[in-house]
Write a protein that holds these residues in place. Sequence first.
Motif, PDB file in Angstrom:
ATOM      1  N   PHE A 275      13.288  17.081 -26.517  1.00  0.00           N
ATOM      2  CA  PHE A 275      14.394  17.578 -25.713  1.00  0.00           C
ATOM      3  C   PHE A 275      14.431  16.829 -24.385  1.00  0.00           C
ATOM      4  CE2 PHE A 275      13.732  20.980 -28.621  1.00  0.00           C
ATOM      5  CZ  PHE A 275      14.880  21.771 -28.651  1.00  0.00           C
ATOM      6  N   TYR A 276      15.624  16.660 -23.852  1.00  0.00           N
ATOM      7  CA  TYR A 276      15.795  16.136 -22.498  1.00  0.00           C
ATOM      8  C   TYR A 276      16.098  17.285 -21.538  1.00  0.00           C
ATOM      9  CZ  TYR A 276      16.457  11.554 -24.740  1.00  0.00           C
ATOM     10  OH  TYR A 276      16.300  10.396 -25.471  1.00  0.00           O
ATOM     11  N   HIS A 277      15.420  17.315 -20.408  1.00  0.00           N
ATOM     12  CA  HIS A 277      15.715  18.300 -19.365  1.00  0.00           C
ATOM     13  C   HIS A 277      17.019  17.887 -18.684  1.00  0.00           C
ATOM     14  CE1 HIS A 277      15.431  20.971 -15.986  1.00  0.00           C
ATOM     15  NE2 HIS A 277      14.173  21.312 -16.223  1.00  0.00           N
ATOM     16  N   GLN A 278      18.006  18.790 -18.691  1.00  0.00           N
ATOM     17  CA  GLN A 278      19.329  18.453 -18.172  1.00  0.00           C
ATOM     18  C   GLN A 278      19.655  19.156 -16.853  1.00  0.00           C
ATOM     19  OE1 GLN A 278      22.441  18.460 -21.172  1.00  0.00           O
ATOM     20  NE2 GLN A 278      20.933  18.090 -22.775  1.00  0.00           N
ATOM     21  N   GLY A 279      18.619  19.516 -16.112  1.00  0.00           N
ATOM     22  CA  GLY A 279      18.850  20.082 -14.792  1.00  0.00           C
ATOM     23  C   GLY A 279      19.619  19.118 -13.900  1.00  0.00           C
ATOM     24  N   ASP A 280      20.292  19.657 -12.894  1.00  0.00           N
ATOM     25  CA  ASP A 280      21.161  18.836 -12.040  1.00  0.00           C
ATOM     26  C   ASP A 280      20.438  17.669 -11.388  1.00  0.00           C
ATOM     27  OD1 ASP A 280      23.252  20.508 -12.668  1.00  0.00           O
ATOM     28  OD2 ASP A 280      23.066  21.723 -10.846  1.00  0.00           O
ATOM     29  N   ASP A 281      19.145  17.826 -11.119  1.00  0.00           N
ATOM     30  CA  ASP A 281      18.399  16.792 -10.407  1.00  0.00           C
ATOM     31  C   ASP A 281      17.611  15.880 -11.344  1.00  0.00           C
ATOM     32  OD1 ASP A 281      16.705  18.799 -11.232  1.00  0.00           O
ATOM     33  OD2 ASP A 281      15.408  18.706  -9.466  1.00  0.00           O
ATOM     34  N   ARG A 282      17.900  15.941 -12.654  1.00  0.00           N
ATOM     35  CA  ARG A 282      17.145  15.141 -13.619  1.00  0.00           C
ATOM     36  C   ARG A 282      17.978  13.962 -14.127  1.00  0.00           C
ATOM     37  NH1 ARG A 282      12.417  18.274 -14.499  1.00  0.00           N
ATOM     38  NH2 ARG A 282      12.651  19.931 -12.932  1.00  0.00           N
ATOM     39  N   PRO A 283      17.337  12.838 -14.416  1.00  0.00           N
ATOM     40  CA  PRO A 283      18.074  11.677 -14.931  1.00  0.00           C
ATOM     41  C   PRO A 283      18.871  11.997 -16.188  1.00  0.00           C
ATOM     42  CG  PRO A 283      15.823  11.057 -14.365  1.00  0.00           C
ATOM     43  CD  PRO A 283      15.902  12.548 -14.246  1.00  0.00           C
ATOM     44  N   ALA A 284      18.307  12.836 -17.068  1.00  0.00           N
ATOM     45  CA  ALA A 284      18.963  13.141 -18.332  1.00  0.00           C
ATOM     46  C   ALA A 284      20.110  14.134 -18.192  1.00  0.00           C
ATOM     47  CB  ALA A 284      17.938  13.671 -19.340  1.00  0.00           C
ATOM     48  N   HIS A 285      20.416  14.548 -16.970  1.00  0.00           N
ATOM     49  CA  HIS A 285      21.626  15.348 -16.760  1.00  0.00           C
ATOM     50  C   HIS A 285      22.850  14.534 -17.166  1.00  0.00           C
ATOM     51  CE1 HIS A 285      24.301  18.301 -14.930  1.00  0.00           C
ATOM     52  NE2 HIS A 285      24.913  17.302 -14.301  1.00  0.00           N
ATOM     53  N   ASP A 286      22.760  13.210 -17.025  1.00  0.00           N
ATOM     54  CA  ASP A 286      23.837  12.294 -17.386  1.00  0.00           C
ATOM     55  C   ASP A 286      23.767  12.024 -18.891  1.00  0.00           C
ATOM     56  OD1 ASP A 286      25.606  10.229 -17.788  1.00  0.00           O
ATOM     57  OD2 ASP A 286      24.856   8.981 -16.149  1.00  0.00           O
ATOM     58  N   PRO A 287      24.803  12.394 -19.661  1.00  0.00           N
ATOM     59  CA  PRO A 287      24.756  12.161 -21.112  1.00  0.00           C
ATOM     60  C   PRO A 287      24.601  10.684 -21.475  1.00  0.00           C
ATOM     61  CG  PRO A 287      26.960  12.825 -20.417  1.00  0.00           C
ATOM     62  CD  PRO A 287      26.059  13.059 -19.264  1.00  0.00           C
ATOM     63  N   ALA A 288      25.104   9.781 -20.623  1.00  0.00           N
ATOM     64  CA  ALA A 288      24.951   8.351 -20.896  1.00  0.00           C
ATOM     65  C   ALA A 288      23.481   7.947 -20.868  1.00  0.00           C
ATOM     66  CB  ALA A 288      25.744   7.536 -19.877  1.00  0.00           C
ATOM     67  N   VAL A 289      22.708   8.569 -19.975  1.00  0.00           N
ATOM     68  CA  VAL A 289      21.273   8.280 -19.903  1.00  0.00           C
ATOM     69  C   VAL A 289      20.560   8.832 -21.135  1.00  0.00           C
ATOM     70  CG1 VAL A 289      19.145   8.748 -18.619  1.00  0.00           C
ATOM     71  CG2 VAL A 289      21.241   8.147 -17.387  1.00  0.00           C
ATOM     72  N   ARG A 290      20.926  10.042 -21.547  1.00  0.00           N
ATOM     73  CA  ARG A 290      20.298  10.624 -22.735  1.00  0.00           C
ATOM     74  C   ARG A 290      20.532   9.748 -23.968  1.00  0.00           C
ATOM     75  NH1 ARG A 290      22.929  15.287 -20.816  1.00  0.00           N
ATOM     76  NH2 ARG A 290      24.261  15.459 -22.662  1.00  0.00           N
ATOM     77  N   LYS A 291      21.752   9.305 -24.130  1.00  0.00           N
ATOM     78  CA  LYS A 291      22.075   8.483 -25.299  1.00  0.00           C
ATOM     79  C   LYS A 291      21.373   7.132 -25.226  1.00  0.00           C
ATOM     80  CE  LYS A 291      26.507  10.775 -26.109  1.00  0.00           C
ATOM     81  NZ  LYS A 291      27.987  10.636 -26.187  1.00  0.00           N
ATOM     82  N   ALA A 292      21.289   6.567 -24.032  1.00  0.00           N
ATOM     83  CA  ALA A 292      20.618   5.281 -23.877  1.00  0.00           C
ATOM     84  C   ALA A 292      19.133   5.403 -24.187  1.00  0.00           C
ATOM     85  CB  ALA A 292      20.827   4.742 -22.464  1.00  0.00           C
ATOM     86  N   LEU A 293      18.500   6.440 -23.674  1.00  0.00           N
ATOM     87  CA  LEU A 293      17.074   6.640 -23.946  1.00  0.00           C
ATOM     88  C   LEU A 293      16.824   6.863 -25.435  1.00  0.00           C
ATOM     89  CD1 LEU A 293      16.092   8.931 -20.931  1.00  0.00           C
ATOM     90  CD2 LEU A 293      15.521   6.510 -21.250  1.00  0.00           C
ATOM     91  N   THR A 294      17.758   7.531 -26.107  1.00  0.00           N
ATOM     92  CA  THR A 294      17.628   7.741 -27.546  1.00  0.00           C
ATOM     93  C   THR A 294      17.774   6.422 -28.293  1.00  0.00           C
ATOM     94  OG1 THR A 294      18.553   9.971 -27.280  1.00  0.00           O
ATOM     95  CG2 THR A 294      18.492   9.059 -29.518  1.00  0.00           C
ATOM     96  N   GLN A 295      18.728   5.600 -27.883  1.00  0.00           N
ATOM     97  CA  GLN A 295      18.928   4.302 -28.516  1.00  0.00           C
ATOM     98  C   GLN A 295      17.726   3.377 -28.330  1.00  0.00           C
ATOM     99  OE1 GLN A 295      22.785   3.362 -26.574  1.00  0.00           O
ATOM    100  NE2 GLN A 295      23.538   2.961 -28.642  1.00  0.00           N
ATOM    101  N   ALA A 296      16.932   3.615 -27.311  1.00  0.00           N
ATOM    102  CA  ALA A 296      15.781   2.760 -27.025  1.00  0.00           C
ATOM    103  C   ALA A 296      14.598   3.034 -27.948  1.00  0.00           C
ATOM    104  CB  ALA A 296      15.350   2.942 -25.573  1.00  0.00           C
TER     105      ALA A 296
END
Length: 522
Positions: A275-296
């Motif tokens: 799971f990605y933590h999606q709190g306001d102050d977390r990098p994974a709050h941005d869906p583009a970051v979550r998808k990029a990290l998954t693609q990696a």
Amino acid sequence: MRRQHAAALTALALLAAACGGATNEQAAGGGTFTYAISADPGVLDPAMGVLSVTNTVLSFAYDTLVATGADGKLVPALAEKWTVEPDNVTFTLRKNVTCSDGSPLTPSDVAENVNHIADPATKSPIYGVLLPTGMKAEADDAAGTVTLSMPEPFSFILETTRDLFIVCGKGVKDRSLLAHATSGSGPYQLTEAAPSDHYTFKVRRDYTWGPEGSTAKDLPETVVLKVVPNEQTAANLLVAGSLNGGSFVGPDRSRLEADPRIVKQAIPQGNGQFFYHQGDDRPAHDPAVRKALTQAVDLKELAGIASSGTGKPPTGLVLDPAPCPGDTITGHVPAYDAAAAAAALDAAGWRKGADGVRVKDGERLTLRLLYATTRGAGVQAAAEYLAKAWHEAGAEVKLNGQIDTKLSESLTATQDWDVAWVPITVTLPTQLVGFLSGPAAPKGANFAHLDNKRYESLVAKAGKLPSEQGCPLWLQAESALFEDADLVPVVANTVLQAGKGATYELRGGLFAPTTIRLTEGG
């Protein structure tokens, strides 16, 4: 909709299916069955039991209203029959069922269990998970019935009762008695609790009301649940004959599978995912970051590492056989593409610094990866693999391995993580809703701070339909989570249930104590 805070999603890490392979020679009732559990179960009040190990212990002393039969279908347990409506289910209880203190089980006892869990003052972590939010109970002792009702139609209203342990006798009036003792109608009663060492149960020979006509006639006189945190130690004890059973997921699994003296079966254990933590102050709050990290991440390679090669490709979040069969994952998870991942992070404003770590607005791309050290060497290796993949993508990764109970606290209370490897093992899609939506931790059970409007809309519609009619919506809801990379499914795990000198079964996520048989020549 109110959902109680739950200690962790590991609350639902329940095993299912069966450990078969009985030998021809079976001993009659008597003797001792010794089974390894990986951790101490903690407080034994069923209203507060959230860990799989706790539910394993509770299953020996407590019955449920309905149970899972040998064919995987629901069968009568404490209830001999029932009628189901969209928003309620009425059970007629078996007659002559008694609690371990000799008192009769009454519909009022059952109703008190439900209403106790639903009471806000109880702060039960299974409310909104194993017991649906808003459920109430009303008893008719004269008629021998109890009705469980919801404010509106609710999918799987009957099936949810399969996981609800019923307290009776003195424990109903004084729940403090249940901290280190049992008060149920099950085939065994706890007689000795030595925390972090062992739990001893004695059989109730008067037990005649088990599922599918099962009784205590042929059961072992004594059951000892021995706390063995180290899987290698458990395997050694099993081979030596000091244990009659245990579950294995690590490297010792292969040597047990090769031992002809061991009765074994590989059964579904649920999914491994992060799971990605999606709190306001977390990098994974941005869906583009979550998808990029998954693609990696090469998820196929990660699956083999996490399961030590024993897992299968996952098809959904609910344990097989799922009530809503279908593949919710294929085509919905961002595919492995390291170059695309790097480009997406660039586009999101995360640029590599001189040391290779990406920075945005002066903040380094730091990921604190949380995982359970008690889940075997495969999970440790999976965490290291994720750290390597994300380091190559430009993230600074800090590994934080913890035992289950500490991980539960970190997930929901301290919230000191950015990515968490959390096992999911549920038998109904309704059991996930409180974790995947609603109030965020620490106020609610939504530990990852998910806010997927499509998921919420679909489950709201599905939850009001009869189970089969709602299945297409439940499946679409799961896919919506994967499309937004809210969580990333990796592998459908299996666990080796191994026995020596005994056979037993696990059914519908629970240990089935009435199936234990000691065998000769083990």
